[in-house]
Design a protein around this motif. Structure first.
Motif, PDB file in Angstrom:
ATOM      1  N   LEU A 127     -10.630  35.882  51.675  1.00 51.66           N
ATOM      2  CA  LEU A 127     -11.258  34.827  52.462  1.00 51.66           C
ATOM      3  C   LEU A 127     -10.474  34.870  53.957  1.00 51.66           C
ATOM      4  CD1 LEU A 127     -12.346  31.705  53.060  1.00 51.66           C
ATOM      5  CD2 LEU A 127     -10.033  31.285  52.236  1.00 51.66           C
ATOM      6  N   VAL A 128     -11.274  34.678  54.802  1.00 56.55           N
ATOM      7  CA  VAL A 128     -10.866  34.821  56.336  1.00 56.55           C
ATOM      8  C   VAL A 128     -10.962  33.113  56.739  1.00 56.55           C
ATOM      9  CG1 VAL A 128     -11.632  34.906  58.833  1.00 56.55           C
ATOM     10  CG2 VAL A 128     -12.000  36.621  56.960  1.00 56.55           C
ATOM     11  N   ALA A 129      -9.755  32.770  56.720  1.00 49.87           N
ATOM     12  CA  ALA A 129      -9.358  31.240  57.234  1.00 49.87           C
ATOM     13  C   ALA A 129      -8.940  30.894  58.506  1.00 49.87           C
ATOM     14  CB  ALA A 129      -8.413  30.872  56.093  1.00 49.87           C
ATOM     15  N   LEU A 130      -9.061  29.588  58.601  1.00 50.99           N
ATOM     16  CA  LEU A 130      -8.659  29.068  59.973  1.00 50.99           C
ATOM     17  C   LEU A 130      -7.187  28.918  59.837  1.00 50.99           C
ATOM     18  CD1 LEU A 130     -11.145  26.182  60.398  1.00 50.99           C
ATOM     19  CD2 LEU A 130     -10.877  27.963  62.059  1.00 50.99           C
ATOM     20  N   PRO A 131      -6.221  28.809  60.939  1.00 49.96           N
ATOM     21  CA  PRO A 131      -4.950  28.493  60.736  1.00 49.96           C
ATOM     22  C   PRO A 131      -4.706  27.178  60.190  1.00 49.96           C
ATOM     23  CG  PRO A 131      -5.437  29.394  62.917  1.00 49.96           C
ATOM     24  CD  PRO A 131      -6.758  29.287  62.348  1.00 49.96           C
ATOM     25  N   SER A 132      -5.454  26.342  60.420  1.00 52.20           N
ATOM     26  CA  SER A 132      -5.045  24.910  59.580  1.00 52.20           C
ATOM     27  C   SER A 132      -5.486  25.133  58.402  1.00 52.20           C
ATOM     28  CB  SER A 132      -5.912  23.992  60.322  1.00 52.20           C
ATOM     29  OG  SER A 132      -7.408  24.260  60.160  1.00 52.20           O
ATOM     30  N   GLN A 133      -6.201  26.059  57.731  1.00 51.16           N
ATOM     31  CA  GLN A 133      -6.208  26.010  56.470  1.00 51.16           C
ATOM     32  C   GLN A 133      -5.310  26.949  55.446  1.00 51.16           C
ATOM     33  OE1 GLN A 133     -10.238  27.658  56.683  1.00 51.16           O
ATOM     34  NE2 GLN A 133     -11.131  26.071  55.575  1.00 51.16           N
ATOM     35  N   LEU A 134      -4.142  27.499  56.442  1.00 48.66           N
ATOM     36  CA  LEU A 134      -3.425  28.561  55.635  1.00 48.66           C
ATOM     37  C   LEU A 134      -2.266  28.081  54.865  1.00 48.66           C
ATOM     38  CD1 LEU A 134      -3.335  31.170  58.473  1.00 48.66           C
ATOM     39  CD2 LEU A 134      -4.521  31.248  56.570  1.00 48.66           C
ATOM     40  N   ALA A 135      -1.903  26.636  54.878  1.00 43.26           N
ATOM     41  CA  ALA A 135      -0.745  26.005  54.219  1.00 43.26           C
ATOM     42  C   ALA A 135      -0.725  26.702  52.816  1.00 43.26           C
ATOM     43  CB  ALA A 135      -0.685  24.564  54.645  1.00 43.26           C
ATOM     44  N   PRO A 136      -1.779  26.219  51.826  1.00 45.98           N
ATOM     45  CA  PRO A 136      -1.607  26.785  50.417  1.00 45.98           C
ATOM     46  C   PRO A 136      -1.319  28.051  50.183  1.00 45.98           C
ATOM     47  CG  PRO A 136      -3.642  25.341  50.969  1.00 45.98           C
ATOM     48  CD  PRO A 136      -3.170  25.969  52.321  1.00 45.98           C
ATOM     49  N   PHE A 137      -1.595  29.118  51.269  1.00 44.13           N
ATOM     50  CA  PHE A 137      -1.368  30.450  51.011  1.00 44.13           C
ATOM     51  C   PHE A 137       0.013  31.227  51.592  1.00 44.13           C
ATOM     52  CE2 PHE A 137      -5.876  29.297  51.800  1.00 44.13           C
ATOM     53  CZ  PHE A 137      -6.324  29.305  50.201  1.00 44.13           C
ATOM     54  N   LYS A 138       0.287  30.586  52.545  1.00 41.64           N
ATOM     55  CA  LYS A 138       1.602  31.088  52.975  1.00 41.64           C
ATOM     56  C   LYS A 138       2.953  30.918  52.192  1.00 41.64           C
ATOM     57  CE  LYS A 138       2.047  30.847  57.502  1.00 41.64           C
ATOM     58  NZ  LYS A 138       2.122  30.248  59.100  1.00 41.64           N
ATOM     59  N   ASP A 139       3.519  31.793  52.167  1.00 42.22           N
ATOM     60  CA  ASP A 139       5.002  31.809  51.304  1.00 42.22           C
ATOM     61  C   ASP A 139       4.765  31.582  49.869  1.00 42.22           C
ATOM     62  OD1 ASP A 139       6.484  32.146  53.616  1.00 42.22           O
ATOM     63  OD2 ASP A 139       6.381  30.042  54.150  1.00 42.22           O
ATOM     64  N   ASN A 140       3.322  31.950  49.551  1.00 41.58           N
ATOM     65  CA  ASN A 140       3.013  31.953  47.916  1.00 41.58           C
ATOM     66  C   ASN A 140       2.820  33.307  47.368  1.00 41.58           C
ATOM     67  OD1 ASN A 140       1.431  31.507  45.676  1.00 41.58           O
ATOM     68  ND2 ASN A 140       0.382  29.828  46.429  1.00 41.58           N
ATOM     69  N   LYS A 141       3.629  33.508  46.232  1.00 47.60           N
ATOM     70  CA  LYS A 141       3.525  34.966  45.835  1.00 47.60           C
ATOM     71  C   LYS A 141       2.185  35.275  45.302  1.00 47.60           C
ATOM     72  CE  LYS A 141       5.034  33.253  41.248  1.00 47.60           C
ATOM     73  NZ  LYS A 141       3.832  33.682  40.562  1.00 47.60           N
ATOM     74  N   ASP A 142       1.171  34.312  44.998  1.00 50.38           N
ATOM     75  CA  ASP A 142      -0.092  34.544  44.619  1.00 50.38           C
ATOM     76  C   ASP A 142      -1.110  35.194  45.504  1.00 50.38           C
ATOM     77  OD1 ASP A 142       0.900  34.166  41.910  1.00 50.38           O
ATOM     78  OD2 ASP A 142       0.167  31.945  42.178  1.00 50.38           O
ATOM     79  N   PHE A 143      -0.715  35.075  46.959  1.00 43.32           N
ATOM     80  CA  PHE A 143      -1.471  35.363  48.155  1.00 43.32           C
ATOM     81  C   PHE A 143      -0.978  36.155  49.166  1.00 43.32           C
ATOM     82  CE2 PHE A 143      -2.935  31.324  45.937  1.00 43.32           C
ATOM     83  CZ  PHE A 143      -4.295  31.815  45.630  1.00 43.32           C
ATOM     84  N   THR A 144      -1.554  36.811  49.941  1.00 40.64           N
ATOM     85  CA  THR A 144      -1.088  37.571  51.117  1.00 40.64           C
ATOM     86  C   THR A 144      -1.862  37.068  52.109  1.00 40.64           C
ATOM     87  OG1 THR A 144      -0.558  39.507  49.815  1.00 40.64           O
ATOM     88  CG2 THR A 144      -0.523  39.605  52.092  1.00 40.64           C
ATOM     89  N   VAL A 145      -1.238  36.928  53.393  1.00 45.36           N
ATOM     90  CA  VAL A 145      -1.860  36.309  54.556  1.00 45.36           C
ATOM     91  C   VAL A 145      -1.654  37.512  55.590  1.00 45.36           C
ATOM     92  CG1 VAL A 145      -2.110  34.585  56.286  1.00 45.36           C
ATOM     93  CG2 VAL A 145      -1.722  34.024  53.956  1.00 45.36           C
ATOM     94  N   THR A 146      -2.809  38.050  56.091  1.00 46.54           N
ATOM     95  CA  THR A 146      -2.698  38.962  57.256  1.00 46.54           C
ATOM     96  C   THR A 146      -3.342  38.504  58.438  1.00 46.54           C
ATOM     97  OG1 THR A 146      -2.520  40.742  55.577  1.00 46.54           O
ATOM     98  CG2 THR A 146      -2.951  41.364  57.800  1.00 46.54           C
ATOM     99  N   ASN A 147      -2.541  38.555  59.624  1.00 46.91           N
ATOM    100  CA  ASN A 147      -3.190  37.984  60.914  1.00 46.91           C
ATOM    101  C   ASN A 147      -3.629  39.515  61.522  1.00 46.91           C
ATOM    102  OD1 ASN A 147      -2.806  35.393  60.384  1.00 46.91           O
ATOM    103  ND2 ASN A 147      -0.800  35.509  61.139  1.00 46.91           N
ATOM    104  N   TYR A 148      -4.502  39.351  62.261  1.00 44.30           N
ATOM    105  CA  TYR A 148      -5.241  40.908  62.985  1.00 44.30           C
ATOM    106  C   TYR A 148      -5.965  40.461  63.969  1.00 44.30           C
ATOM    107  CZ  TYR A 148      -9.763  41.042  60.487  1.00 44.30           C
ATOM    108  OH  TYR A 148     -10.857  40.832  60.005  1.00 44.30           O
TER     109      TYR A 148
END
Length: 521
Positions: free
Chosen positions: A257-278
């Motif tokens: 999923l490509v997400a807004l910065p405001s949508q990233l809270a559930p995924f950051k620092d969560n071992k079940d997901f990886t967030v990559t900014n580019y």
């Protein structure tokens, strides 16, 4: 160039796709149905959350929105691609070699290439494809003349230019998806619908099934030049609503999923997901309408710019500098030719007040209403200009109305526009923005700028080109018509079971350069 312009328009309209998807809850209160493509339903399927529908037609010659271009990138391929650092990445081509004088290029194809239906891919398909593009527009012309093509043998095509062009290698690359001559010969390129019957291409996948408004299902192409895909089935699940898409990701119904910065809270620092900014090399901007009655005085235009604060505008739209880089040129900060040796219009309220004092007291700003990032930028600009006595009337419109107004160079309905674009790698591709002899998307009218772009395109020496484009950046800035904010980042969320993201390559428009390199753990 029409195709470049189409691509530009697509990304201007869809660069805010994440921001542009409604931030309201879906009518179904965020619930998503389990389809065949969901990760929960099938552990061997990679599912990508697609923000819009490609529609009931697909044509590699005319595709001009992010969703259909992403679909083209799955089922079709160019001869080669150019990485953001300028690296030549062969796909169907083995090499593309210039002559010493830069007037001829020899294309060598890889041996044993096949279409997804098993038919041989040859030089005849290459020439057919480029001819089809040229029949609809002069997209592949140099100095107003077509590039001549000659088949030397089944694996070799000779391209002859009417004059040297430093940007021709990029011009002939990723903008042009190869089309099968044995399928489309004799058809008008505008009339081709790849969804009529079996889709035949040279991409990493084949389209197996399309359900309008629901999903596109792809299976691995055994004849792909890059080797058969590691994941055999990919599904693009169509979820236009941003909140619904986020919930589907949290429920692991999708893998990317490509997400807004405001949508990233559930995924950051969560071992079940990886967030990559580019970076896609996207440049968000404010443009003043050159023909507007309110914008005829350069001092007034300069005063408006000196009342603005780039950092405040970008932070309002993208929450923090983790998701953007400030920039001062029409070239993105990541471009190797980027220069910030330009007029930056640093904020100076006292000077701004003097410059706007005798000008209009009210201006009208046009932006895409359902683009959350643009709405926040518009409100910030409104507040900043109020400090110098200029009232900003906000005119939020739908995407179609924005396109119609912004691309009508005689339209005086609006004094300012918010927008954004993704262009190519070579600086010559940015001529489409400000060169009045080209597409001139930003509606400039300066013959000296046109001459600089013409010189830059013809100059083959990189150091000399750098000086030319440095001067072009300064001159565009000095017009006081274009106020770039910088470059915003794109945030990709993947489930922990996804690997190979680096090998697949994160790129503009398509998200992944090559979906076939992704793996599931």
């Amino acid at each position: 160039m029409k195709r470049k312009l189409s691509l530009l328009l697509a990304i201007m309209m869809l660069a805010g796709v994440l921001a542009g998807c409604s931030q309201k809850a879906a009518d179904d209160k965020g619930t998503t149905a389990k389809t065949e493509g969901s990760s929960a339903a099938n552990k061997d399927v990679f599912t990508y959350s697609l923000g819009g529908d490609t529609g009931n037609t697909l044509n590699t010659f005319t595709a001009d929105d992010r969703w259909s271009l992403m679909t083209c990138n799955m089922v079709a391929s160019p001869l080669y691609k150019i990485d953001q650092d300028g690296t030549f990445l062969p796909v169907l081509a083995e090499s593309m070699e210039p002559s010493a004088d830069g007037l001829t290029y020899t294309l060598k194809l890889k041996e044993g290439l096949k279409w997804s239906d098993g038919e041989p891919f040859t030089a005849d398909d290459v020439i057919f494809t480029y001819d089809a593009y040229n029949k609809q527009s002069p997209a592949l012309y140099v100095e107003g003349k077509p590039i001549a093509m000659e088949k030397k043998d089944d694996l070799t095509v000779l391209f002859t230019l009417p004059s040297p062009s430093a940007s021709v290698v990029e011009m002939l690359s990723a903008e042009v998806f190869m089309a099968p001559k044995h399928i489309f010969d004799g058809k008008n390129s505008y009339d081709i619908n790849m969804l009529e019957g079996k889709v035949v291409g040279t991409g990493p996948y084949m389209l197996e099934e399309y359900k309008t408004g629901q999903y596109l299902k792809f299976t691995a192409n055994p004849n792909y030049a890059g080797g058969e895909a590691k994941i055999k089935t990919v599904v693009f699940k169509i979820i236009p609503n941003a909140d619904t898409a986020s919930l589907a990701m949290q429920n692991k119904e999708v893998d990317a999923l490509v997400a807004l910065p405001s949508q990233l809270a559930p995924f950051k620092d969560n071992k079940d997901f990886t967030v990559t900014n580019y970076s896609e090399g996207r440049v968000p901007y404010l443009r003043l309408n050159r023909i507007s009655d309110a914008m005829q005085n350069k001092d007034f235009r300069t005063g408006l710019f000196k009342a603005l604060d780039r950092k405040e505008i970008m932070t309002a739209a993208y929450t923090s500098d983790e998701f953007y880089k400030l920039g001062y040129s029409f070239l993105p900060v990541v471009n190797s030719y980027y220069s910030d040796d330009v007029e930056k219009y640093d904020k100076n309220l006292e000077e701004a007040k003097k410059l706007v004092a005798n000008g209009p007291k009210s201006v009208k700003l046009c932006y895409v209403a359902d683009d959350a990032a643009q709405e926040k930028q518009a409100l910030t600009i409104q507040a900043e200009l109020k400090q110098v006595g200029v009232t900003v009337e906000l005119a939020g419109v739908d995407q179609a109305a924005w396109m119609a107004a912004a691309n009508d160079h005689e339209n005086k309905d609006y004094d300012m526009y918010l927008g954004g674009y993704v262009m190519g790698i070579d600086p010559d591709t940015f001529a489409a923005l400000v060169d009045s002899s080209s597409d001139n998307m930003l509606n400039f009218d300066n013959p000296e700028i046109n001459k600089l772009f013409a010189a830059g395109k013809a100059e083959l020496d990189p150091a000399k080109r750098a000086e030319i484009y440095k001067q072009a950046q300064k001159m565009v800035s000095e017009e006081a018509l274009f106020y770039p904010f910088g470059t915003n980042m794109r945030s990709l969320v993947t489930t922990a079971r996804v690997s190979g993201v680096e090998d697949a390559g994160l790129v503009p428009i398509y998200t992944f350069r090559d979906f076939s390199k992704l793996e599931l753990k």
